[in-house]
Design an enzyme around this catalytic site. Structure first.
Site, PDB file in Angstrom:
ATOM      1  N   CYS A 165     -74.889  27.554  79.994  1.00 44.94           N
ATOM      2  CA  CYS A 165     -75.613  27.922  81.215  1.00 44.94           C
ATOM      3  C   CYS A 165     -74.606  28.443  82.232  1.00 44.94           C
ATOM      4  O   CYS A 165     -73.496  27.913  82.337  1.00 44.94           O
ATOM      5  CB  CYS A 165     -76.357  26.699  81.766  1.00 44.94           C
ATOM      6  SG  CYS A 165     -77.194  27.003  83.347  1.00 44.94           S
ATOM      7  N   ILE A 166     -74.997  29.462  82.986  1.00 43.96           N
ATOM      8  CA  ILE A 166     -74.119  30.014  84.018  1.00 43.96           C
ATOM      9  C   ILE A 166     -74.939  30.249  85.280  1.00 43.96           C
ATOM     10  O   ILE A 166     -76.092  30.687  85.213  1.00 43.96           O
ATOM     11  CB  ILE A 166     -73.451  31.324  83.540  1.00 43.96           C
ATOM     12  CG1 ILE A 166     -72.479  31.852  84.599  1.00 43.96           C
ATOM     13  CG2 ILE A 166     -74.468  32.374  83.150  1.00 43.96           C
ATOM     14  CD1 ILE A 166     -71.628  33.010  84.112  1.00 43.96           C
ATOM     15  N   GLN A 219     -73.295  36.338  94.790  1.00 45.02           N
ATOM     16  CA  GLN A 219     -73.611  37.301  93.745  1.00 45.02           C
ATOM     17  C   GLN A 219     -73.183  38.706  94.151  1.00 45.02           C
ATOM     18  O   GLN A 219     -72.953  38.999  95.316  1.00 45.02           O
ATOM     19  CB  GLN A 219     -75.106  37.262  93.432  1.00 45.02           C
ATOM     20  CG  GLN A 219     -75.523  35.974  92.754  1.00 45.02           C
ATOM     21  CD  GLN A 219     -77.010  35.904  92.463  1.00 45.02           C
ATOM     22  OE1 GLN A 219     -77.742  36.855  92.699  1.00 45.02           O
ATOM     23  NE2 GLN A 219     -77.470  34.772  91.955  1.00 45.02           N
ATOM     24  N   ARG A 220     -73.042  39.570  93.132  1.00 44.88           N
ATOM     25  CA  ARG A 220     -72.583  40.950  93.315  1.00 44.88           C
ATOM     26  C   ARG A 220     -71.147  41.009  93.830  1.00 44.88           C
ATOM     27  O   ARG A 220     -70.751  41.960  94.496  1.00 44.88           O
ATOM     28  CB  ARG A 220     -73.520  41.740  94.232  1.00 44.88           C
ATOM     29  CG  ARG A 220     -74.972  41.710  93.808  1.00 44.88           C
ATOM     30  CD  ARG A 220     -75.795  42.742  94.536  1.00 44.88           C
ATOM     31  NE  ARG A 220     -75.423  44.084  94.120  1.00 44.88           N
ATOM     32  CZ  ARG A 220     -75.871  44.696  93.009  1.00 44.88           C
ATOM     33  NH1 ARG A 220     -76.690  44.071  92.189  1.00 44.88           N
ATOM     34  NH2 ARG A 220     -75.491  45.926  92.721  1.00 44.88           N
ATOM     35  N   GLY A 239     -68.718  40.022  91.462  1.00 50.47           N
ATOM     36  CA  GLY A 239     -67.982  40.038  90.200  1.00 50.47           C
ATOM     37  C   GLY A 239     -67.702  38.672  89.618  1.00 50.47           C
ATOM     38  O   GLY A 239     -66.982  38.554  88.619  1.00 50.47           O
ATOM     39  N   TYR A 240     -68.280  37.611  90.203  1.00 46.29           N
ATOM     40  CA  TYR A 240     -67.988  36.262  89.719  1.00 46.29           C
ATOM     41  C   TYR A 240     -68.648  35.958  88.380  1.00 46.29           C
ATOM     42  O   TYR A 240     -68.130  35.173  87.589  1.00 46.29           O
ATOM     43  CB  TYR A 240     -68.417  35.223  90.756  1.00 46.29           C
ATOM     44  CG  TYR A 240     -67.513  35.150  91.961  1.00 46.29           C
ATOM     45  CD1 TYR A 240     -66.132  35.282  91.816  1.00 46.29           C
ATOM     46  CD2 TYR A 240     -68.013  34.947  93.243  1.00 46.29           C
ATOM     47  CE1 TYR A 240     -65.292  35.216  92.918  1.00 46.29           C
ATOM     48  CE2 TYR A 240     -67.181  34.874  94.351  1.00 46.29           C
ATOM     49  CZ  TYR A 240     -65.820  35.014  94.178  1.00 46.29           C
ATOM     50  OH  TYR A 240     -64.991  34.945  95.259  1.00 46.29           O
ATOM     51  N   GLY A 241     -69.819  36.559  88.128  1.00 53.11           N
ATOM     52  CA  GLY A 241     -70.502  36.330  86.871  1.00 53.11           C
ATOM     53  C   GLY A 241     -69.681  36.789  85.677  1.00 53.11           C
ATOM     54  O   GLY A 241     -69.424  36.033  84.732  1.00 53.11           O
ATOM     55  N   GLU A 299     -75.095  30.879  74.418  1.00 53.64           N
ATOM     56  CA  GLU A 299     -76.256  30.245  73.804  1.00 53.64           C
ATOM     57  C   GLU A 299     -77.463  31.179  73.868  1.00 53.64           C
ATOM     58  O   GLU A 299     -77.731  31.799  74.899  1.00 53.64           O
ATOM     59  CB  GLU A 299     -76.552  28.925  74.523  1.00 53.64           C
ATOM     60  CG  GLU A 299     -77.644  28.093  73.894  1.00 53.64           C
ATOM     61  CD  GLU A 299     -77.777  26.731  74.543  1.00 53.64           C
ATOM     62  OE1 GLU A 299     -78.928  26.284  74.732  1.00 53.64           O
ATOM     63  OE2 GLU A 299     -76.735  26.112  74.857  1.00 53.64           O
ATOM     64  N   SER A 342     -81.494  35.216  78.856  1.00 54.11           N
ATOM     65  CA  SER A 342     -82.482  35.769  79.781  1.00 54.11           C
ATOM     66  C   SER A 342     -82.256  37.268  79.917  1.00 54.11           C
ATOM     67  O   SER A 342     -81.236  37.804  79.487  1.00 54.11           O
ATOM     68  CB  SER A 342     -82.365  35.091  81.149  1.00 54.11           C
ATOM     69  OG  SER A 342     -81.097  35.383  81.733  1.00 54.11           O
TER      70      SER A 342
END
Length: 251
Positions: free
Chosen positions: A100-101, A108-109, A111-113, A134, A138
């Site tokens: 899960c992240i 957000q936006r 670049g951390y993801g 996993e 989504s």
């Protein structure tokens, strides 16, 4: 906090200025902590409950003991400020390196993801295994991973292609930490995997790859510096990790 008074009281009593666990990565103002769900159960349950506020598909929040949590923080003179996290199973039969992240909406936006996705693959490479998120992903997760996979595969093809003439899927998998299935999926999506007789061949469009990599670098994305990692695998596998020289890869 229900009120500013409650928040003020909490700040006076709580002396913790960073997540529990070990700081395993720091690069400038960015830090990552590894937190064991068994040793810090309440903290990790609260993380999952917070993630449930922003993720419609989030269901697990109580049974955190089988998981490790990697907390992304911004660091300044006041301490560490939570920005996001991801979790992964300690023992994943399917070889998942991310369960899960979640990134805070306010972060957000930035670049951390993709930074956390890249970090999860760095740990897989340190463990000497290939990893994958996993499933099922989504819609938003699939878009993020496809974008990261394309960048990772393209950079390897561009780098290795300067030294050899043939690239194997296994070589790309070893260099990126991605599973063979994810490498094949990325190449098929971009039309770079073509059938030739009874086998398949990677058909590299060098101009397209160079253009994509150049555009990606112009955006100056956040990247992981592997030399800043201070970490040992939670589980030790009875395998030998072979370091390969780029010139030895069959391309």
């Amino acid at each position: 906090m229900k009120s500013s008074y409650t928040y003020t009281r909490h700040c006076q009593k709580c002396t913790l200025r960073h997540p529990p666990g070990d700081e395993i990565y720091r690069d400038g103002s960015i830090s990552v902590f590894e937190v064991d769900g068994r040793k810090n159960k309440i903290y990790c349950q609260n993380l999952c409950l917070m993630g449930k506020m922003f993720l419609d598909t989030k269901t697990l929040y109580y049974d955190v003991e089988p998981f490790l949590f990697y907390i992304l923080c911004e660091y300044d003179a006041r301490g560490y400020h939570f920005a996001g996290y991801y979790s992964k199973e300690k023992r994943s039969v399917q070889g998942y390196n991310l369960s899960c992240i979640m990134i805070l909406p306010s972060k957000q936006r930035e670049g951390y993801g993709k930074l956390l996705i890249e970090f999860s693959y760095l740990l897989s490479k340190k463990e000497g295994v290939s990893g994958s998120p996993e499933k099922p992903l989504s819609d938003f997760g699939l878009l993020s991973y496809r974008s990261y996979w394309r960048r990772a595969v393209y950079e390897i093809l561009l780098h290795v292609g300067e030294r050899a003439r043939v690239v194997t899927i296994d070589a790309v998998s070893r260099k990126t930490g991605m599973t063979v299935d994810d490498v094949i999926s990325t190449l098929q999506t971009d039309g770079m995997l073509q059938r030739k007789g009874v086998s398949y061949a990677i058909v590299v469009d060098k101009a397209r790859i160079e253009r994509f990599v150049e555009l990606a670098r112009e955006k100056a994305p956040r990247r992981i510096d592997s030399s800043k990692l201070r970490w040992a695998p939670f589980l030790t596998k009875n395998t030998t990790v072979v370091q390969e020289d780029d010139g030895d890869i069959s391309v």
